[in-house]
Design a protein around this motif. Sequence first.
Motif, mmCIF file in Angstrom:
data_model
loop_
_atom_site.group_PDB
_atom_site.id
_atom_site.type_symbol
_atom_site.label_atom_id
_atom_site.label_comp_id
_atom_site.label_asym_id
_atom_site.label_seq_id
_atom_site.Cartn_x
_atom_site.Cartn_y
_atom_site.Cartn_z
ATOM 1 N N SER A 169 55.220 61.449 -2.804
ATOM 2 C CA SER A 169 55.444 60.470 -1.740
ATOM 3 C C SER A 169 55.665 61.158 -0.391
ATOM 4 C CB SER A 169 56.629 59.562 -2.078
ATOM 5 O OG SER A 169 57.862 60.248 -1.963
ATOM 6 N N LEU A 170 56.311 62.330 -0.388
ATOM 7 C CA LEU A 170 56.528 63.064 0.855
ATOM 8 C C LEU A 170 55.209 63.569 1.436
ATOM 9 C CD1 LEU A 170 59.726 65.200 0.072
ATOM 10 C CD2 LEU A 170 59.579 62.970 1.220
ATOM 11 N N VAL A 171 54.343 64.070 0.572
ATOM 12 C CA VAL A 171 53.032 64.549 1.027
ATOM 13 C C VAL A 171 52.242 63.405 1.653
ATOM 14 C CG1 VAL A 171 50.819 65.528 0.291
ATOM 15 C CG2 VAL A 171 52.962 66.436 -0.652
ATOM 16 N N HIS A 172 52.240 62.252 0.989
ATOM 17 C CA HIS A 172 51.519 61.090 1.518
ATOM 18 C C HIS A 172 52.193 60.542 2.778
ATOM 19 C CE1 HIS A 172 49.442 60.120 -2.585
ATOM 20 N NE2 HIS A 172 48.766 60.991 -1.864
ATOM 21 N N ASP A 173 53.536 60.516 2.793
ATOM 22 C CA ASP A 173 54.258 60.001 3.969
ATOM 23 C C ASP A 173 53.941 60.817 5.217
ATOM 24 O OD1 ASP A 173 55.408 58.122 2.381
ATOM 25 O OD2 ASP A 173 57.433 58.963 2.415
ATOM 26 N N ASP A 174 53.825 62.128 5.063
ATOM 27 C CA ASP A 174 53.521 62.979 6.213
ATOM 28 C C ASP A 174 52.153 62.652 6.799
ATOM 29 O OD1 ASP A 174 55.934 64.287 6.132
ATOM 30 O OD2 ASP A 174 55.202 66.004 4.996
ATOM 31 N N VAL A 175 51.221 62.243 5.947
ATOM 32 C CA VAL A 175 49.912 61.818 6.437
ATOM 33 C C VAL A 175 50.053 60.517 7.218
ATOM 34 C CG1 VAL A 175 47.577 61.076 5.797
ATOM 35 C CG2 VAL A 175 48.672 62.957 4.557
ATOM 36 N N VAL A 176 50.762 59.550 6.623
ATOM 37 C CA VAL A 176 50.952 58.238 7.270
ATOM 38 C C VAL A 176 51.677 58.387 8.606
ATOM 39 C CG1 VAL A 176 52.104 55.995 7.056
ATOM 40 C CG2 VAL A 176 50.934 56.990 5.076
ATOM 41 N N ASP A 177 52.738 59.210 8.621
ATOM 42 C CA ASP A 177 53.560 59.365 9.823
ATOM 43 C C ASP A 177 53.002 60.401 10.795
ATOM 44 O OD1 ASP A 177 55.325 57.535 8.739
ATOM 45 O OD2 ASP A 177 56.631 59.063 7.869
ATOM 46 N N GLU A 178 51.938 61.098 10.386
ATOM 47 C CA GLU A 178 51.339 62.172 11.193
ATOM 48 C C GLU A 178 52.380 63.250 11.527
ATOM 49 O OE1 GLU A 178 49.461 60.369 14.561
ATOM 50 O OE2 GLU A 178 47.991 59.293 13.343
ATOM 51 N N SER A 179 53.260 63.527 10.550
ATOM 52 C CA SER A 179 54.305 64.533 10.745
ATOM 53 C C SER A 179 53.721 65.938 10.654
ATOM 54 C CB SER A 179 55.403 64.367 9.682
ATOM 55 O OG SER A 179 55.978 63.087 9.764
ATOM 56 N N LYS A 180 54.104 66.766 11.576
ATOM 57 C CA LYS A 180 53.595 68.137 11.606
ATOM 58 C C LYS A 180 54.408 69.084 10.735
ATOM 59 C CE LYS A 180 50.418 67.142 14.612
ATOM 60 N NZ LYS A 180 48.985 67.069 14.172
ATOM 61 N N GLU A 181 55.671 68.725 10.504
ATOM 62 C CA GLU A 181 56.551 69.610 9.749
ATOM 63 C C GLU A 181 57.294 68.856 8.657
ATOM 64 O OE1 GLU A 181 59.303 71.745 12.143
ATOM 65 O OE2 GLU A 181 57.790 73.072 13.001
ATOM 66 N N ARG A 182 57.718 69.606 7.641
ATOM 67 C CA ARG A 182 58.578 69.086 6.575
ATOM 68 C C ARG A 182 59.512 70.217 6.193
ATOM 69 N NH1 ARG A 182 60.258 64.450 4.322
ATOM 70 N NH2 ARG A 182 58.166 63.601 4.720
ATOM 71 N N ARG A 183 60.821 70.006 6.402
ATOM 72 C CA ARG A 183 61.853 71.022 6.128
ATOM 73 C C ARG A 183 61.559 72.358 6.831
ATOM 74 N NH1 ARG A 183 61.672 69.311 0.227
ATOM 75 N NH2 ARG A 183 63.194 67.633 0.066
ATOM 76 N N GLY A 184 61.111 72.264 8.074
ATOM 77 C CA GLY A 184 60.897 73.464 8.875
ATOM 78 C C GLY A 184 59.602 74.193 8.606
ATOM 79 N N LEU A 185 58.795 73.710 7.668
ATOM 80 C CA LEU A 185 57.500 74.307 7.367
ATOM 81 C C LEU A 185 56.394 73.319 7.722
ATOM 82 C CD1 LEU A 185 58.243 75.901 3.865
ATOM 83 C CD2 LEU A 185 57.926 77.123 6.023
ATOM 84 N N PRO A 186 55.179 73.813 7.980
ATOM 85 C CA PRO A 186 54.083 72.888 8.283
ATOM 86 C C PRO A 186 53.859 71.907 7.141
ATOM 87 C CG PRO A 186 53.446 75.157 8.761
ATOM 88 C CD PRO A 186 54.749 75.226 8.028
#
Length: 323
Positions: free
Chosen positions: A81-98
């Motif tokens: 869900s985090l991997v998919h959420d980052d796509v939806v939210d167009e997030s560049k980072e997750r926990r300080g990593l790309p």
Amino acid sequence: MDVNSIIKQPISKEFDVFRDRFLDILKSDDDLLNRVLLHISKRTGKMMRPTLTMLLAKSLGEINDLTYSAALSLELLHTASLVHDDVVDESKERRGLPSVHSLFDNKVAVLVGDYLLASSLKCASESTLEIVNVISRLGKHLSEGELLQLSNISSTSFSEDVYFRVIQNKTADLFAACGQVAALSQNADKEILERYRKFGLLLGLVFQIKDDIFDYLNNVEIGKPTANDMREGKLTLPALYALNNSGDEEMKKLALRIRSLNATDEEIHQFIAWVIEQGGITYAEKKMEEICKDALSLIQDVKDAEIFHALSSFLLYCKDRTK
């Protein structure tokens, strides 16, 4: 001993077994997939959800293969869900990593998220039908929460009820599922099943409210509020309280501009300062205190003092954490 060590102390050996099994799943013979999974394995964090699952299970008996399978399934579903959420939210980072999609691309991120979801289902299939049912319902709730959050961005009302529905579906239901599968893996009765479900749910609500509060606080590195949620058009509990308890029509208009992504950074920071002045953070912190009190009442029957201390510390950590 730091709080993380206190929380994990009763399950230290079992946690190592879980972590080894989880990291083994994040390996593949396919070169591209293996590179993505290796990247994901570097940002596994504190693994709060499997920790909660194992603590609650051990409060009822010895951790067994059902507990491990269920915990693995939930953590893989969460990771997907985090991997998919980052796509939806167009997030560049997750926990300080790309994020996966920024390091690779959207296609890879979606497909790897699907792979993790399939891996979650495989682990669930090694448990029981009751546990599979809990995990499948959770998958629906996660998607419903994301869709409700997206639809709420276009709303002109400032509903706390909708906010709590969103964070329950997106976050708290995952913690609730930890409580359910923990009890099911120990063949606990319905009363304990419901009590542990509710404990997980309340802990998850506290976790998300605290996460939302961070959006209004100063970031030590950049010296100003992060405001990430508002840049995505999201208004959370502190803002909703301020808007519903103030007659400031100009700020309500600004809030709607934030939702429609038409507010400048300067306007967003002006809005944050107003929310804090109106007592929005104080209100959210009071809500967390109330929820923590209710949650603690649900684990009073835990006989093992070390596990009770770990669970209560877990709850207070969610309320008091600084990042």
